[in-house]
Design a protein around this motif. Structure first.
Motif, short mmCIF file in Angstrom:
data_model
loop_
_atom_site.label_atom_id
_atom_site.label_comp_id
_atom_site.label_asym_id
_atom_site.label_seq_id
_atom_site.Cartn_x
_atom_site.Cartn_y
_atom_site.Cartn_z
N ASP A 77 113.72 -60.80 -25.82
CA ASP A 77 113.40 -62.29 -25.46
C ASP A 77 112.28 -61.44 -24.63
O ASP A 77 111.83 -61.13 -23.49
N GLY A 78 111.14 -62.42 -24.58
CA GLY A 78 109.71 -62.13 -24.20
C GLY A 78 108.50 -61.17 -24.37
O GLY A 78 108.09 -61.54 -23.78
N GLU A 79 109.22 -60.70 -25.51
CA GLU A 79 108.33 -59.21 -25.56
C GLU A 79 106.85 -60.00 -26.27
O GLU A 79 105.71 -59.28 -26.51
N PHE A 120 104.11 -65.96 -27.51
CA PHE A 120 103.03 -67.38 -29.04
C PHE A 120 102.88 -68.57 -28.17
O PHE A 120 103.59 -70.04 -27.12
N ASP A 121 101.61 -68.81 -26.83
CA ASP A 121 101.53 -68.78 -26.09
C ASP A 121 100.88 -70.44 -26.85
O ASP A 121 99.91 -70.84 -27.53
N GLU A 122 100.79 -71.84 -25.98
CA GLU A 122 101.13 -72.90 -26.39
C GLU A 122 100.88 -73.38 -27.72
O GLU A 122 100.97 -74.32 -28.32
N LEU A 123 102.33 -72.53 -28.42
CA LEU A 123 102.45 -73.16 -29.65
C LEU A 123 103.82 -74.40 -29.01
O LEU A 123 104.68 -73.72 -28.49
N ASP A 124 104.65 -74.55 -30.39
CA ASP A 124 105.42 -75.85 -30.13
C ASP A 124 106.82 -74.98 -30.64
O ASP A 124 107.78 -76.05 -31.54
N PHE A 125 107.02 -73.81 -30.13
CA PHE A 125 108.06 -73.30 -31.25
C PHE A 125 108.17 -72.06 -30.24
O PHE A 125 107.67 -71.28 -29.62
N ARG A 126 110.19 -71.98 -30.09
CA ARG A 126 110.59 -70.42 -29.51
C ARG A 126 111.15 -69.67 -30.51
O ARG A 126 111.89 -69.97 -31.07
N VAL A 127 111.19 -68.31 -30.05
CA VAL A 127 111.93 -67.13 -30.65
C VAL A 127 113.49 -67.09 -29.52
O VAL A 127 113.17 -67.22 -28.50
N CYS A 128 114.32 -67.28 -31.18
CA CYS A 128 115.53 -67.23 -29.79
C CYS A 128 116.52 -66.56 -30.52
O CYS A 128 118.50 -66.46 -30.14
N GLU A 129 116.12 -65.47 -31.14
CA GLU A 129 116.83 -64.32 -31.48
C GLU A 129 115.85 -62.56 -31.55
O GLU A 129 114.51 -63.19 -31.67
N PRO A 130 116.00 -61.41 -31.57
CA PRO A 130 115.50 -60.53 -31.23
C PRO A 130 115.34 -60.35 -32.41
O PRO A 130 115.39 -60.78 -33.39
N VAL A 131 113.83 -60.36 -32.65
CA VAL A 131 112.70 -59.70 -33.61
C VAL A 131 112.57 -58.59 -34.37
O VAL A 131 112.10 -57.72 -33.69
N ARG A 132 113.42 -58.45 -34.78
CA ARG A 132 113.63 -56.76 -36.25
C ARG A 132 112.52 -56.23 -36.64
O ARG A 132 112.42 -57.62 -37.77
N VAL A 133 111.59 -55.20 -36.43
CA VAL A 133 110.40 -55.37 -37.32
C VAL A 133 111.04 -53.14 -38.01
O VAL A 133 111.67 -53.14 -37.17
N ASN A 134 111.14 -53.35 -39.66
CA ASN A 134 110.89 -52.08 -39.21
C ASN A 134 110.43 -51.83 -41.36
O ASN A 134 110.59 -53.01 -41.56
#
Length: 170
Positions: free
Chosen positions: A21-23, A26-40
């Motif tokens: 969270d917070g890494e 997404f400045d000034e956009l109308d959504f938020r990430v509510c779960e960790p983003v897992r990338v592989n």
């Protein structure tokens, strides 16, 4: 997360990262990430270019387009990007681009995975989100949520441009 070009294919070219969270901002956009983003994914060199293939998984909260309640949507994306070192074209006076070159990214020393992940999340978001197909939205006059309680504003208020039509008799 940065992938350095000189050691891009070490250990087997695989990479994995979890954005907490917070890494990702997404400045000034109308959504938020509510779960960790897992990338592989995997990175490999192919004919002088770097090819990145991978997947990302998360969940975002986007406001409903009618009532502004947050709607949580899963984000599951497979991506494939190609990069070339920008120095490979510097010595050429002219370089003719082919159709394949149009989706080719140029990098100097490292690939910023953060930017790639943010771009993929933005591309995965739908253009218009509704909490339900029959969402009634909010009243433009009093601001009441019409899904929770009815309001009489629309029945009482008549647009002034149509006021004269009341006087017509047929």
């Amino acid at each position: 997360m940065r992938i350095q070009l000189e050691n891009a294919e070490e250990p087997g070219g695989r990479f994995s990262h979890t954005y907490e969270d917070g890494e990702l901002a997404f400045d000034e956009l109308d959504f938020r990430v509510c779960e960790p983003v897992r990338v592989n994914g995997q990175i490999r060199r192919k004919s002088g270019q770097l090819e990145i293939k991978g997947e990302l998984h998360s969940k975002v909260a986007i406001p409903c387009g009618r009532c502004l309640k947050n709607v949580e949507l899963p984000v599951d994306v497979e991506f494939a990007e190609r990069f070339a070192e920008s120095v490979s074209w510097r010595n050429e006076e002219q370089h003719e681009l082919t159709r394949e070159d149009l989706d080719l990214g140029l990098v100097d020393e490292a690939i910023e995975l953060d930017d790639l992940v943010k771009e993929e999340i933005l591309l995965a978001l739908p253009g218009h989100v509704l909490c339900s197909e029959n969402c009634k939205g909010i009243c433009s006059n009093c601001g009441a949520d019409r899904n929770l309680a009815g309001c009489e504003c629309e029945a009482r208020q008549v647009d002034a441009r149509w006021e004269k039509l009341k006087d017509l008799r047929f």
